[in-house]
Design a protein around this motif. Structure first.
Motif, mmCIF file in Angstrom:
data_model
loop_
_atom_site.group_PDB
_atom_site.id
_atom_site.type_symbol
_atom_site.label_atom_id
_atom_site.label_comp_id
_atom_site.label_asym_id
_atom_site.label_seq_id
_atom_site.Cartn_x
_atom_site.Cartn_y
_atom_site.Cartn_z
ATOM 1 N N ARG A 1 0.837 -1.202 0.000
ATOM 2 C CA ARG A 1 0.000 0.000 0.000
ATOM 3 C C ARG A 1 0.879 1.262 0.000
ATOM 4 O O ARG A 1 0.799 2.095 0.903
ATOM 5 C CB ARG A 1 -0.929 -0.019 1.210
ATOM 6 N N ILE A 2 1.712 1.393 -1.041
ATOM 7 C CA ILE A 2 2.622 2.533 -1.143
ATOM 8 C C ILE A 2 1.926 3.724 -1.806
ATOM 9 O O ILE A 2 2.083 4.868 -1.367
ATOM 10 C CB ILE A 2 3.903 2.139 -1.902
ATOM 11 N N ALA A 3 1.132 3.480 -2.829
ATOM 12 C CA ALA A 3 0.425 4.570 -3.515
ATOM 13 C C ALA A 3 -0.501 5.336 -2.566
ATOM 14 O O ALA A 3 -0.500 6.577 -2.575
ATOM 15 C CB ALA A 3 -0.343 4.039 -4.720
ATOM 16 N N PRO A 4 -1.277 4.653 -1.709
ATOM 17 C CA PRO A 4 -2.102 5.414 -0.757
ATOM 18 C C PRO A 4 -1.270 6.229 0.239
ATOM 19 O O PRO A 4 -1.696 7.313 0.649
ATOM 20 C CB PRO A 4 -2.905 4.330 -0.020
ATOM 21 N N LEU A 5 -0.083 5.746 0.588
ATOM 22 C CA LEU A 5 0.799 6.504 1.474
ATOM 23 C C LEU A 5 1.259 7.780 0.786
ATOM 24 O O LEU A 5 1.213 8.868 1.367
ATOM 25 C CB LEU A 5 2.003 5.648 1.891
ATOM 26 N N ARG A 6 1.683 7.662 -0.469
ATOM 27 C CA ARG A 6 2.107 8.848 -1.220
ATOM 28 C C ARG A 6 0.954 9.847 -1.342
ATOM 29 O O ARG A 6 1.150 11.053 -1.227
ATOM 30 C CB ARG A 6 2.622 8.451 -2.602
ATOM 31 N N ALA A 7 -0.239 9.352 -1.557
ATOM 32 C CA ALA A 7 -1.414 10.231 -1.675
ATOM 33 C C ALA A 7 -1.666 10.975 -0.361
ATOM 34 O O ALA A 7 -1.984 12.174 -0.375
ATOM 35 C CB ALA A 7 -2.649 9.425 -2.062
ATOM 36 N N ARG A 8 -1.489 10.301 0.769
ATOM 37 C CA ARG A 8 -1.669 10.963 2.065
ATOM 38 C C ARG A 8 -0.622 12.053 2.262
ATOM 39 O O ARG A 8 -0.928 13.125 2.777
ATOM 40 C CB ARG A 8 -1.562 9.944 3.201
#
Length: 196
Positions: free
Chosen positions: A121-128
């Motif tokens: 779940r790296i993309a959701p981290l970048r989005a946050r």
């Protein structure tokens, strides 16, 4: 001993972490001898959890609401602690030492296990982080080769997003005797030493 239904139930319990066949048999026997006080409430709780608990859409924690109680808490600090699994999040919360938010990756990078960046779940981290509300990201990943690889990858991936990046300290555990620790732990402890 008691038919295929009992064997099946014992088998299910014995596959839970920390339980073997003997412990599973003792649990099943206790449940059967105390059906109204032990088994019925357990069945009810399992059904309720199965129906209501889900992953938080923000951080990946398990809760009956989404966002979870941690993400919905406005008093939390503006930092995110990145962990491998929900069990790591729960362990950190039990310390009552951290008051920020979390992000559950759902695993670590593993060439042998076949897990790459798209499996986490790296993309959701970048989005946050792109929202600009986070001041620090703490990488709280396992002290393993895969954990270190994941931390290094995240540090490179998140570099330049305007947040401070840090890692949990590693080294000599509380109560640990120096002469029984492995060389890697001792070397890490020496590199991460702090003023006395």
């Amino acid at each position: 001993m008691g038919g295929p239904e009992l064997d099946h139930l014992i088998g299910l319990f014995s596959h839970l972490p920390g339980l073997g066949p003997r412990s599973a048999r003792r649990i099943v026997l206790k449940l059967l001898t105390e059906r109204t006080t032990r088994m019925a409430p357990l069945i009810e709780a399992l059904q309720s959890v199965s129906a209501l608990v889900r992953s938080c859409a923000v951080c990946g924690n398990l809760d009956s609401t989404s966002p979870c109680a941690i993400c919905a808490d406005p008093t939390r600090e503006r930092r995110i602690c990145v962990v491998e699994q929900v069990s790591d999040l729960w362990a950190l919360e039990r310390t009552h030492s951290y008051r920020g938010a979390y992000h559950v990756l759902g695993g670590v990078l593993s060439a042998i296990g076949g897990r790459g960046p798209d499996d986490l779940r790296i993309a959701p981290l970048r989005a946050r982080l792109a929202e600009g509300q986070v001041e620090e990201v703490i990488l709280a990943l396992p002290a393993t080769v895969d954990g270190a690889t994941t931390a290094h990858f995240l540090a490179e991936t998140l570099h330049g997003l305007g947040v401070k990046l840090s890692r949990l300290a590693q080294g000599v555990p509380m109560g640990g005797a120096i002469d029984v620790l492995d060389e890697g732990t001792l070397a890490t402890a020496l590199r991460a030493r702090s003023p006395a």
